[in-house]
Structure formats: C-alpha cells, structure tokens
Design a protein around this motif. Structure first.
Motif, short mmCIF file in Angstrom:
data_model
loop_
_atom_site.label_atom_id
_atom_site.label_comp_id
_atom_site.label_asym_id
_atom_site.label_seq_id
_atom_site.Cartn_x
_atom_site.Cartn_y
_atom_site.Cartn_z
N LEU A 64 29.12 0.94 -23.38
CA LEU A 64 29.28 -0.45 -23.52
C LEU A 64 30.50 -0.78 -24.29
N LEU A 65 31.47 -1.66 -23.60
CA LEU A 65 32.75 -1.87 -23.90
C LEU A 65 32.79 -3.16 -24.97
N THR A 66 33.54 -3.13 -26.02
CA THR A 66 33.61 -4.19 -27.16
C THR A 66 34.71 -4.26 -27.73
N ALA A 67 34.77 -5.09 -28.77
CA ALA A 67 36.14 -5.14 -29.61
C ALA A 67 35.82 -4.07 -30.85
N ALA A 68 36.79 -3.38 -31.39
CA ALA A 68 36.93 -2.72 -32.35
C ALA A 68 36.66 -3.31 -33.60
#
Length: 227
Positions: A64-68
């Motif tokens: 899952l790609l998200t914001a750091a």
C-alpha cells in the motif's frame, strides 16, 4: 527478492513520479462516494496524541502506497500501532478485534523524509503486508512520458477518506472521489513538486496518503501522486 523489487519500485517512483503535499482545506467538499473502489484503503494510526485516519493506494495486493507523514511520528520514528482496513471495508470496522486482516510486515520510507520539516518531495511510504489483501485492485504508477503528456485539460481525481464538509463527519466511511486540476507550469526542479487545485472540491485531514489518479480513455488509470 521482495526487497529488491521494492528498491527498484522506490527508485522508479522518485525519479518518474511527482509526489506532492497540499495545504489542508476546511473539509472534503463535493466528494462523490465510490464504495466499490478496491484500489484504496483507509487506516487508523494511534500515537500518544490520539488516533487519526489516513488513506493509501494499492501497488499490489501486498503493498500500500501512502504518505510518509501518515506513518512517521514527530520524532521521525515509524509508528507501530497502525490498523489497515480491507479494500471496500468501512472505516468504523477497522478496529474490530473479531476481523482478521493481513499483518504489516514492514514500512519502507521514500528518500530522506523528515516529519519536522513540513511538506517534502520524499513524503511517500510503502506499507508491506505479510499476506495479500485478496480484494485489492492494484494501480500502476505513471512513467516520465505519462507525466509529460498531462495538461491542464487532463482528467485527474483524488481519492480519500477525509473529513466530510457536507455532513461534518470526521471521516468518510467509503472512499470519496474529488476532481483535480493539473498545473504543469508550476513544476519546480528543486522540489520535484507540482501544484494541483480544484474549483469545486477539496481535500482535508484523512485524505493524506490518498492517490491522485490520471484517468485515461481506453487505457489503465495511473497514479501521479499522493496527497
């Protein structure tokens, strides 16, 4: 093998894709409910400051790609208490103990993100799961030529589970889709960022980590950024 693939993917993301932050608006306005969209998930993050909601988009059934800034605390440590909803699952179901979901194996940060420095071109993170979310629908990442082909007339939209203006709900139970305008003239070489705006909708707390998607007629949609 997994780490090698993720390293290649991370390199591709940082070199080919424009990831950006956006100032929080009052609330998510004029978002259109998209309950059958299984390319995104919400997750609950718990810290000493309390709980918050973030969004993310699937690159595969296990990533899952998200914001750091969603997964890193103010001391720049990776947050350990994170619960991810299955695609299509309502946000209020996330913390139900009776529901079994794939555990988080690791979280990989993109670049040298620093949570004390505000918005950053390295504000991306990958949540890697022990097992696949079978319901997840992966979205491809835009490549350099795809990015260059975008204009202010291109069809883009964001997806997220943020605060809802119309109902005053602190989050949306299902993903909300909101329109985005792309501004190629705003690109700066130093920050690797580009401005996005909307005349009739906006993003807010809880939409962080959600994707900005380029819609292409007759072709697969592409991720061009995360909020």
């Amino acid at each position: 093998m997994l780490m090698k693939k993720l390293s290649v993917l991370l390199t591709a993301l940082l070199s080919a894709t424009l990831f950006f932050g956006q100032e929080s608006a009052i609330a998510s306005r004029n978002g259109v409910a998209d309950p059958t969209n299984h390319s995104v998930s919400a997750f609950v993050v718990t810290t000493d400051s309390g709980q918050s909601i973030c969004s993310g988009v699937y690159l595969s059934k296990t990533v899952l790609l998200t914001a750091a800034h969603c997964v890193v605390d103010k001391s720049n440590a990776i947050i350990q208490d994170i619960w991810v909803a299955a695609p299509g699952e309502k946000v209020t179901s996330i913390l139900e103990a009776a529901v079994t979901r794939p555990a988080i194996k690791k979280i990989i940060l993109g670049g040298a993100f620093n949570n004390t420095g505000g918005n950053s071109a390295d504000d991306i993170a990958f949540i890697v799961f022990e097992a696949p979310f079978v319901e997840a629908v992966a979205v491809k990442i835009a490549q350099p030529l795809d990015i260059k082909s975008l204009t202010s007339k291109s069809t883009l939209y964001g997806l997220g589970f943020g605060y809802v203006y119309e109902t005053k709900q602190p989050f949306s139970e299902v993903p909300l889709k909101y329109s985005i305008t792309w501004d190629p003239s705003s690109f700066t070489e130093t920050s690797k960022t580009i401005k996005v705006s909307s005349s009739n909708s906006s993003a807010c707390v809880g939409d962080s980590g959600g994707p900005i998607i380029a819609e292409r007629s007759g072709q697969p949609n592409l991720i061009v950024g995360v909020l």
